[in-house]
Design a protein around this motif. Structure first.
Motif, mmCIF file in Angstrom:
data_model
loop_
_atom_site.group_PDB
_atom_site.id
_atom_site.type_symbol
_atom_site.label_atom_id
_atom_site.label_comp_id
_atom_site.label_asym_id
_atom_site.label_seq_id
_atom_site.Cartn_x
_atom_site.Cartn_y
_atom_site.Cartn_z
ATOM 1 N N HIS A 119 -10.844 -3.891 15.931
ATOM 2 C CA HIS A 119 -10.071 -2.302 15.753
ATOM 3 C C HIS A 119 -9.241 -2.231 14.773
ATOM 4 C CE1 HIS A 119 -8.609 1.511 17.644
ATOM 5 N NE2 HIS A 119 -7.275 0.949 17.363
ATOM 6 N N PRO A 147 -3.853 -10.363 17.362
ATOM 7 C CA PRO A 147 -4.657 -9.385 16.634
ATOM 8 C C PRO A 147 -4.244 -9.274 15.475
ATOM 9 C CG PRO A 147 -3.710 -8.129 18.362
ATOM 10 C CD PRO A 147 -3.562 -9.527 18.621
ATOM 11 N N LEU A 203 -4.218 -0.309 21.460
ATOM 12 C CA LEU A 203 -5.560 -1.268 21.285
ATOM 13 C C LEU A 203 -6.496 -0.777 22.408
ATOM 14 C CD1 LEU A 203 -3.628 -4.604 20.745
ATOM 15 C CD2 LEU A 203 -5.050 -3.303 18.911
ATOM 16 N N THR A 209 -8.406 -10.617 26.499
ATOM 17 C CA THR A 209 -7.662 -10.617 25.248
ATOM 18 C C THR A 209 -6.684 -11.622 25.278
ATOM 19 O OG1 THR A 209 -5.915 -8.921 26.434
ATOM 20 C CG2 THR A 209 -7.713 -7.863 25.262
ATOM 21 N N HIS A 238 -9.825 -6.578 19.735
ATOM 22 C CA HIS A 238 -8.568 -5.860 19.205
ATOM 23 C C HIS A 238 -8.561 -6.080 17.552
ATOM 24 C CE1 HIS A 238 -6.558 -5.850 23.401
ATOM 25 N NE2 HIS A 238 -7.291 -4.701 23.274
#
Length: 541
Positions: A58, A82, A36, A196, A55
């Motif tokens: 992504h 995520p 990530l 995160t 994330h």
């Protein structure tokens, strides 16, 4: 052909999946181990501005770039956040979600809430992301053997450093991980952008109906049997695990199966993709209300209650107290013995009501007060398996506060432990003070359960019972106890016998764990009454 997207927990990247991915490919599948963005400290792209949303986006781009129409998304630890977020954005592309040794997150939940390391969790809660990559005493990221520099501190612009060598067990059991794999983990682990972990997961509900498999690493304390126990306990979050779309598989290894058992993990992932696994069911005894909100099994009168920090004092009333609901005054004629009730856990830090305001602890404390003792309830900080030292500190402070109260006879104190709170009895058995007249425990864990490697070695009552003399012991056993708990009780009783410690056992043959709430029978009531009168009898001796 099955396609797997593999997303690991904090501090790691796609490299951690290499051997498992190669096994999946050898079996004819495709596997995409994911690194990530931002995992790697200040040298990584995006830096600490990377957050959970980064994330998720992504993963969505990765999903969009894979031609196979339906994918299996695998999330380990933080990686499940995520994964679930991306599945919520692209539910039509997801054949199954696999949660690898971690619980499914809910809308609005940040990953920091379930961080197992209490020190890291506290830093995240306090906004103390460490901008220099040192993570509160660490030596920085070890991406190339050198600790990086970084931006200024703060939860919005910081990093959380990976564990020091030898400390990975604070994030999950390392059982089965070879020494060379642990060395590689130490060397390649990289700081995690704090945002995160602190940014809440936002879900629309689009992925709520997707098939899901929970892979439970038994050496880390999880198992299908324990999930069934949680479902039977009643809280809605656990009852949801009995949904027909959810399956569970046990994997006999620690929290890092891609390092400790990569071949077995690959096979389990293939089974999960095929929809195999065990379904837990909601038994007929499952209640509509969460267990901790069920009524206490005895009808006990309300008594005056005083709140002091983490504790509440439930005070007995004088001999001439009026009946019914009229106000009553505490009996101030003489100091009274006190019983401190110590709840189990782990308990989520945001659970409401907190343990001392639940019918369970209120019932026990009022019952003690109705019989002339001072009942004490306590909220301690057992929020994760690595938190027993914090909870022990809270308990010691609470007992000191209770003994300092002039209404309490400081030489006549009892401690009563429940469930996993039983591990906190170890300190009091190892060095029992003379004023501790009785130690009681109901359906306790008296040694860490299998896989509870995050629990410090000092919290093993079975190792210290009878080694230093000590108070009278009253032990209440549930006949239908979970085998993992029952095994620790048998270990404790065997040690007590060897060391000459006398233990009075109160058996509830048809009772389950938390029988006071789940099984409000005449048998259960009689056993609670017997245990309470035994404890109070020791306080009066």
């Amino acid at each position: 052909m099955t396609v797997y997207v593999l997303v690991s927990g904090p501090f790691t990247g796609g490299w951690v999946w290499e051997e498992t991915a190669s096994r999946l490919r050898a079996a004819g599948s495709e596997a995409y181990p994911v690194t990530l963005p931002g995992i790697g400290g200040p040298r990584s792209a995006g830096g600490p501005a990377v957050d959970l949303e980064t994330h998720i986006e992504h993963l969505v781009r990765l999903i969009d770039g894979i031609r196979t129409p339906r994918l299996v998304l695998v999330g380990h630890g933080y990686g499940l956040h995520p994964v679930v977020g991306a599945a919520d954005r692209r539910p039509e592309r997801v054949a199954r979600i696999v949660s690898l040794d971690t619980g499914l997150p809910e809308d609005g939940e940040a990953a920091a809430r379930s961080v197992p390391d209490p020190e890291a969790r506290a830093r995240l809660a306090n906004g103390d992301g460490d901008g220099d990559g040192h993570g509160g005493g660490g030596d920085g990221a070890r991406t190339d053997g050198a600790g990086p520099g970084g931006p200024g501190p703060g939860a919005d612009h910081g990093w959380l450093a990976p564990p020091e060598p030898g400390a990975w067990s604070r994030w999950g059991s390392t059982e089965g991980v070879p020494a060379e794999a642990l060395e590689r983990l130490d060397r390649l682990a990289a700081p995690q952008p704090v945002r995160t972990l602190t940014q809440p997961l936002r879900l629309t509900g689009a992925a709520a109906g997707l098939p899901t498999t929970g892979v439970l690493c038994t050496a880390n304390g999880s198992s299908v049997d324990l999930v069934q126990m949680l479902v039977d306990s009643g809280p809605p979050r656990f009852r949801a695990l009995a949904d027909d779309r959810i399956r569970f598989v046990d994997l006999a290894t620690g929290h890092w199966p891609m390092l400790s058992a990569p071949g077995e993990l690959a096979e389990v992932l293939r089974r999960a993709a095929a929809g195999e696994g065990r379904r837990v069911t909601a038994s007929g005894g499952t209640h509509e209300r969460p267990t901790h909100l069920l009524p206490f099994l005895l009808d006990v009168p309300e008594v005056p209650r005083e709140r002091r920090g983490r504790i509440d004092l439930h005070l007995p009333c004088g001999p001439g107290a009026p009946a019914g609901g009229a106000p009553r005054r505490p009996d101030a004629e003489r100091p009274r013995p006190a019983v401190v009730f110590v709840h189990g856990g782990p308990v989520a830090p945001d659970q409401r009501p907190t343990p001392r305001d639940t019918p369970f602890l209120l019932g026990y404390a009022r019952y003690a007060a109705s019989l002339g003792a001072i009942g004490v309830t306590l909220d301690h900080r057992l929020h994760g398996l690595a938190d027993f030292a914090l909870a022990a500190e809270d308990l010691a402070e609470a007992v000191a506060l209770v003994r300092a109260d002039p209404r309490v006879d400081a030489d006549r104190i009892a401690l009563w432990f429940f469930s996993a709170g039983g591990l906190l009895a170890a300190d009091w058995l190892a060095a029992p003070p003379p004023w501790l007249r009785c130690l009681a425990a109901s359906y306790p864990a008296l040694a860490p359960l299998p896989g509870w490697g995050a629990v410090e070695s000092r919290f093993r009552p079975a190792d210290v019972v009878g080694t230093a003399g000590g108070p009278a012991i009253v032990l209440t056993r549930a006949g239908r106890e979970h085998p993992a708990f029952a095994a620790t009780v048998e270990e404790f009783l065997a040690a007590a016998g060897r060391n000459g410690a006398e233990v009075e056992t109160v058996d509830v043959p048809h009772g389950r764990h938390s029988f006071e709430l789940l099984d409000p029978t005449e048998e259960s009531r009689a056993c609670v009454e017997r245990a309470m009168r035994s404890v109070l009898g020791h306080l009066r001796d």
